[in-house]
Scaffold this motif. Structure first.
Motif, PDB file in Angstrom:
ATOM      1  N   ASN A 143       0.843  -1.186   0.000  1.00  0.00           N
ATOM      2  CA  ASN A 143       0.000   0.000   0.000  1.00  0.00           C
ATOM      3  C   ASN A 143       0.886   1.247   0.000  1.00  0.00           C
ATOM      4  O   ASN A 143       1.474   1.602   1.020  1.00  0.00           O
ATOM      5  N   GLY A 144       0.988   1.892  -1.154  1.00  0.00           N
ATOM      6  CA  GLY A 144       1.829   3.069  -1.297  1.00  0.00           C
ATOM      7  C   GLY A 144       1.397   4.226  -0.415  1.00  0.00           C
ATOM      8  O   GLY A 144       2.232   4.944   0.135  1.00  0.00           O
ATOM      9  N   GLN A 145       0.098   4.417  -0.267  1.00  0.00           N
ATOM     10  CA  GLN A 145      -0.394   5.500   0.579  1.00  0.00           C
ATOM     11  C   GLN A 145       0.025   5.284   2.024  1.00  0.00           C
ATOM     12  O   GLN A 145       0.502   6.204   2.689  1.00  0.00           O
ATOM     13  N   SER A 146      -0.135   4.079   2.513  1.00  0.00           N
ATOM     14  CA  SER A 146       0.252   3.766   3.886  1.00  0.00           C
ATOM     15  C   SER A 146       1.755   3.964   4.097  1.00  0.00           C
ATOM     16  O   SER A 146       2.183   4.540   5.106  1.00  0.00           O
ATOM     17  N   LEU A 147       2.563   3.507   3.131  1.00  0.00           N
ATOM     18  CA  LEU A 147       4.011   3.703   3.234  1.00  0.00           C
ATOM     19  C   LEU A 147       4.358   5.183   3.203  1.00  0.00           C
ATOM     20  O   LEU A 147       5.227   5.642   3.953  1.00  0.00           O
ATOM     21  N   TYR A 148       3.690   5.949   2.338  1.00  0.00           N
ATOM     22  CA  TYR A 148       3.934   7.381   2.253  1.00  0.00           C
ATOM     23  C   TYR A 148       3.599   8.055   3.590  1.00  0.00           C
ATOM     24  O   TYR A 148       4.389   8.841   4.113  1.00  0.00           O
ATOM     25  N   VAL A 149       2.444   7.730   4.133  1.00  0.00           N
ATOM     26  CA  VAL A 149       2.017   8.353   5.388  1.00  0.00           C
ATOM     27  C   VAL A 149       2.990   8.020   6.520  1.00  0.00           C
ATOM     28  O   VAL A 149       3.358   8.897   7.308  1.00  0.00           O
ATOM     29  N   SER A 150       3.452   6.799   6.590  1.00  0.00           N
ATOM     30  CA  SER A 150       4.314   6.417   7.704  1.00  0.00           C
ATOM     31  C   SER A 150       5.780   6.806   7.518  1.00  0.00           C
ATOM     32  O   SER A 150       6.522   6.824   8.494  1.00  0.00           O
ATOM     33  N   ASN A 151       6.198   7.144   6.303  1.00  0.00           N
ATOM     34  CA  ASN A 151       7.618   7.421   6.073  1.00  0.00           C
ATOM     35  C   ASN A 151       7.928   8.775   5.449  1.00  0.00           C
ATOM     36  O   ASN A 151       9.065   9.233   5.547  1.00  0.00           O
ATOM     37  N   CYS A 152       6.964   9.419   4.803  1.00  0.00           N
ATOM     38  CA  CYS A 152       7.266  10.605   3.996  1.00  0.00           C
ATOM     39  C   CYS A 152       6.482  11.851   4.397  1.00  0.00           C
ATOM     40  O   CYS A 152       6.957  12.971   4.215  1.00  0.00           O
ATOM     41  N   VAL A 153       5.268  11.654   4.892  1.00  0.00           N
ATOM     42  CA  VAL A 153       4.352  12.779   5.116  1.00  0.00           C
ATOM     43  C   VAL A 153       4.919  13.801   6.097  1.00  0.00           C
ATOM     44  O   VAL A 153       4.663  15.000   5.961  1.00  0.00           O
ATOM     45  N   GLY A 154       5.708  13.388   7.056  1.00  0.00           N
ATOM     46  CA  GLY A 154       6.257  14.308   8.049  1.00  0.00           C
ATOM     47  C   GLY A 154       7.089  15.421   7.440  1.00  0.00           C
ATOM     48  O   GLY A 154       7.106  16.541   7.954  1.00  0.00           O
ATOM     49  N   CYS A 155       7.780  15.131   6.363  1.00  0.00           N
ATOM     50  CA  CYS A 155       8.626  16.139   5.706  1.00  0.00           C
ATOM     51  C   CYS A 155       8.017  16.690   4.421  1.00  0.00           C
ATOM     52  O   CYS A 155       8.200  17.860   4.098  1.00  0.00           O
ATOM     53  N   HIS A 156       7.315  15.846   3.680  1.00  0.00           N
ATOM     54  CA  HIS A 156       6.828  16.250   2.359  1.00  0.00           C
ATOM     55  C   HIS A 156       5.352  16.629   2.338  1.00  0.00           C
ATOM     56  O   HIS A 156       4.845  17.031   1.290  1.00  0.00           O
ATOM     57  N   GLY A 157       4.656  16.505   3.461  1.00  0.00           N
ATOM     58  CA  GLY A 157       3.269  16.917   3.563  1.00  0.00           C
ATOM     59  C   GLY A 157       2.277  15.880   3.072  1.00  0.00           C
ATOM     60  O   GLY A 157       2.618  14.994   2.291  1.00  0.00           O
ATOM     61  N   ALA A 158       1.055  15.994   3.546  1.00  0.00           N
ATOM     62  CA  ALA A 158       0.005  15.027   3.241  1.00  0.00           C
ATOM     63  C   ALA A 158      -0.310  14.947   1.757  1.00  0.00           C
ATOM     64  O   ALA A 158      -0.669  13.896   1.249  1.00  0.00           O
ATOM     65  N   GLU A 159      -0.169  16.059   1.054  1.00  0.00           N
ATOM     66  CA  GLU A 159      -0.463  16.091  -0.376  1.00  0.00           C
ATOM     67  C   GLU A 159       0.811  16.158  -1.218  1.00  0.00           C
ATOM     68  O   GLU A 159       0.765  16.496  -2.399  1.00  0.00           O
ATOM     69  N   ALA A 160       1.960  15.891  -0.593  1.00  0.00           N
ATOM     70  CA  ALA A 160       3.282  15.875  -1.245  1.00  0.00           C
ATOM     71  C   ALA A 160       3.671  17.237  -1.816  1.00  0.00           C
ATOM     72  O   ALA A 160       4.455  17.323  -2.742  1.00  0.00           O
TER      73      ALA A 160
END
Length: 104
Positions: free
Chosen positions: A20-37
């Motif tokens: 699940n790309g969304q789940s991986l994004y939320v748990s690893n990327c959203v903190g720095c790149h934001g919810a909408e990237a």
């Protein structure tokens, strides 16, 4: 008949859940790149939607952007750190890239 393997002697295969790309994004990327990237501490990722899989993998796994540019040290090198403590896979990185593309 020996016990435990089923009536025909074969065991049932356990199917792995799709990545699940969304789940991986939320748990690893959203903190720095934001919810909408669109960026935050880190830059927007929306332009990465046009990157090749190899370019995106290089950035996520090794901190190398297209053209050989090294990303800031704050960007995790997921080839070393993994996702959630487990070794990062190409399938996971592809799922994140697909999710980022879906935000366009």
């Amino acid at each position: 008949m020996s016990g435990g393997a089923g009536a025909d002697g074969m065991t049932a295969a356990v199917a792995e859940a799709p990545v699940n790309g969304q789940s991986l994004y939320v748990s690893n990327c959203v903190g720095c790149h934001g919810a909408e990237a669109v960026g935050g501490i880190g830059p927007t990722l929306l332009d990465t939607a046009a990157w090749s899989a190899a370019d995106f993998n290089g950035a996520v796994l090794h901190g190398q952007a297209p053209g050989g540019r090294t990303l800031a040290p704050v960007m995790p090198r997921f080839a070393e750190s993994g996702f959630g403590g487990e070794t990062a896979t190409d399938e996971q990185v592809e799922a994140i890239h697909s999710y980022v593309k879906s935000l366009q």
